[in-house]
Enzyme design. Structure first.
Site, mmCIF file in Angstrom:
data_model
loop_
_atom_site.group_PDB
_atom_site.id
_atom_site.type_symbol
_atom_site.label_atom_id
_atom_site.label_comp_id
_atom_site.label_asym_id
_atom_site.label_seq_id
_atom_site.Cartn_x
_atom_site.Cartn_y
_atom_site.Cartn_z
ATOM 1 N NE ARG A 162 -2.890 0.471 3.358
ATOM 2 C CZ ARG A 162 -2.172 0.618 4.472
ATOM 3 N NH1 ARG A 162 -1.396 1.682 4.634
ATOM 4 N NH2 ARG A 162 -2.230 -0.278 5.426
ATOM 5 C CG ASP A 215 -9.799 16.199 -14.390
ATOM 6 O OD1 ASP A 215 -9.121 15.627 -15.262
ATOM 7 O OD2 ASP A 215 -10.794 15.676 -13.861
HETATM 8 C C1 LIG Z 1 -13.287 9.681 -15.954
HETATM 9 C C2 LIG Z 1 -12.941 11.011 -15.413
HETATM 10 C C3 LIG Z 1 -12.662 11.185 -14.051
HETATM 11 C C4 LIG Z 1 -12.793 10.057 -13.042
HETATM 12 O O1 LIG Z 1 -11.878 9.050 -13.257
HETATM 13 P P1 LIG Z 1 -12.136 7.490 -12.928
HETATM 14 O O2 LIG Z 1 -10.871 6.853 -13.372
HETATM 15 O O3 LIG Z 1 -13.338 7.066 -13.685
HETATM 16 O O4 LIG Z 1 -12.355 7.410 -11.449
HETATM 17 C C5 LIG Z 1 -12.299 12.455 -13.628
HETATM 18 N N1 LIG Z 1 -12.229 13.497 -14.481
HETATM 19 C C6 LIG Z 1 -12.500 13.361 -15.788
HETATM 20 C C7 LIG Z 1 -12.403 14.545 -16.679
HETATM 21 C C8 LIG Z 1 -12.876 12.126 -16.301
HETATM 22 O O5 LIG Z 1 -13.157 12.006 -17.609
#
Ligand SMILES: *Cc1c(COP(=O)(O)O)cnc(C)c1O
Length: 379
Positions: A46, A170
């Protein structure tokens, strides 16, 4: 080192014991110690695992960052970042945010006393309006999902710095091939590796990349303490995917351009959302901060009727109707009932997300075949 070379070589080394050129899958939970506390840097998986360590180093290198952390999903990575906050803190984010991020913010963290503001972030004045002395984080996603608005990362960074807040980007839709947010002033880059980074629709994973050592102390503490870490086999799959990231992205972008142009010229298609168009409202920002415009495209049909959109989605043969994006195969989706169903209808309307909107994740097949599929489905 240029991007394509880094995608293949950065952060990874041949296995020290065997010379294996590919990072082995260290499928182990624990590591033998010679004497109490005398070990080779690995105690328990972990906390650290050699396959994960190499992936984290590769991810950091691709974003020109110092530290990388891998998680069991993109949401686990998001969760780790929000844990930097405490009750009373405020976050400003975009109003066409990824549905899962909206859900964790409003359903998990708002009840714990953190306040979230959702504004149309391509308008930086709307962000400034929400800044106050409790603002601790600005959370950008660009291009946004599914309307492909482009948010000016450098401008958001200026607002964040003035407010003394962290800027998180993001970067799932763009990947470091298209933009490197840390170089535009972001403090943390967040990923769903599930999408373009892994690229083959075969694993769910997430990551964070950043430079600051103090941030690293806290985030790596949460990664280990809360335990949302990925297994070594998944880390291996992402490492393998990263080696072709630049080639895949290049083709996603080429196909994206051809399909966006095809859709724009189609008489039965209404508005087409793609940041590469010169008349896209944020095209200048996109051209400034991105190396190309990506393979995500959304569009509505003339007449804007949900039932027409559903009929097209049912007729697709190559664009499989499925959640997710960023894989080698083309996918289609209906955000209002799929990815964005967790956003209330009223909020969706406010964000301009029509019930007839179709989202495409353009894959790396031959563009002619993809266009033929669109032609037969739209009719
Ligand atoms: C898919 C996605 C997430 C979440 O990711 P997971 O791997 O599904 O948990 C977050 N931000 C964006 C822009 C995404 O497309």
């Amino acid at each position: 080192m240029k991007f394509g070379t880094k995608a293949i070589h950065a952060g990874v080394h041949p296995d020290p014991t065997t010379g294996a050129i590919m990072t082995p899958i260290y499928q182990t939970s624990t590591y033998v110690q010679r004497s109490p506390g005398d070990h080779k840097g690995f105690e328990y998986s972990r906390t650290h695992n050699p396959t994960r360590t190499q992936l984290q180093n590769a991810l950091a290198a691709l974003d020109n960052g110092k530290h990388g952390l891998a998680f069991a999903s993109g949401m686990a990575a998001t969760d780790c970042v929000v844990k930097l906050l405490k009750p009373g803190d405020e976050v400003i984010s975009t109003n066409d945010l990824y549905g899962g991020s909206y859900r964790i913010f409003t359903k998990v963290y708002e009840p714990l006393g953190i306040k979230f503001h959702f504004v149309p972030m391509h308008d930086m004045a709307a962000v400034r309006e929400k800044v106050n002395e409790r603002t601790r984080m600005i959370w950008v996603e660009t291009p946004t999902n599914p309307l492909l608005n482009v948010i000016d990362i450098a401008a958001a960074s200026a607002v964040a710095k003035e407010a003394g807040a962290l800027l998180v980007v993001d970067n799932t839709f763009s990947t470091p091939y298209l933009q490197t947010p840390l170089e535009l002033g972001a403090d943390i880059v967040a990923y769903s590796l599930t999408k373009y980074m892994a690229g083959h629709s075969d694993t769910v994973m997430g990551a964070l990349v950043y430079n600051d050592d103090q941030l690293h102390e806290r985030l790596s503490f949460y990664q280990n303490a809360c335990g949302g870490t990925p297994g070594p086999q998944d880390c291996f799959l992402v490492l393998r995917g990263l080696k072709t990231l630049h080639i895949r992205m290049q083709r996603h972008c080429e196909n994206g351009r051809k399909i966006a142009e095809f859709l724009k010229a189609h008489p039965k298609v209404g508005k087409v959302y793609w940041p590469g168009f010169a008349d896209h409202p944020n095209h200048e920002v996109a051209a400034k901060q991105m190396n190309d415009f990506g393979g995500m495209i959304s569009f509505v049909l003339e007449g804007d009727r949900k039932e027409d959109a559903v009929a097209v989605l049912e007729k697709f043969e190559l664009f499989s109707l499925a959640e997710s994006l960023g894989g080698v195969e083309s996918l289609s989706g209906h955000p209002a009932t799929m990815t964005h169903a967790s956003i209330p209808a009223e909020e969706r309307r406010k964000a301009g997300l029509s019930d007839s909107l179709i989202r495409l994740s353009v894959g790396i097949e031959d563009a002619d075949d993809l266009i033929e599929d669109l032609r037969q489905a739209i009719g």
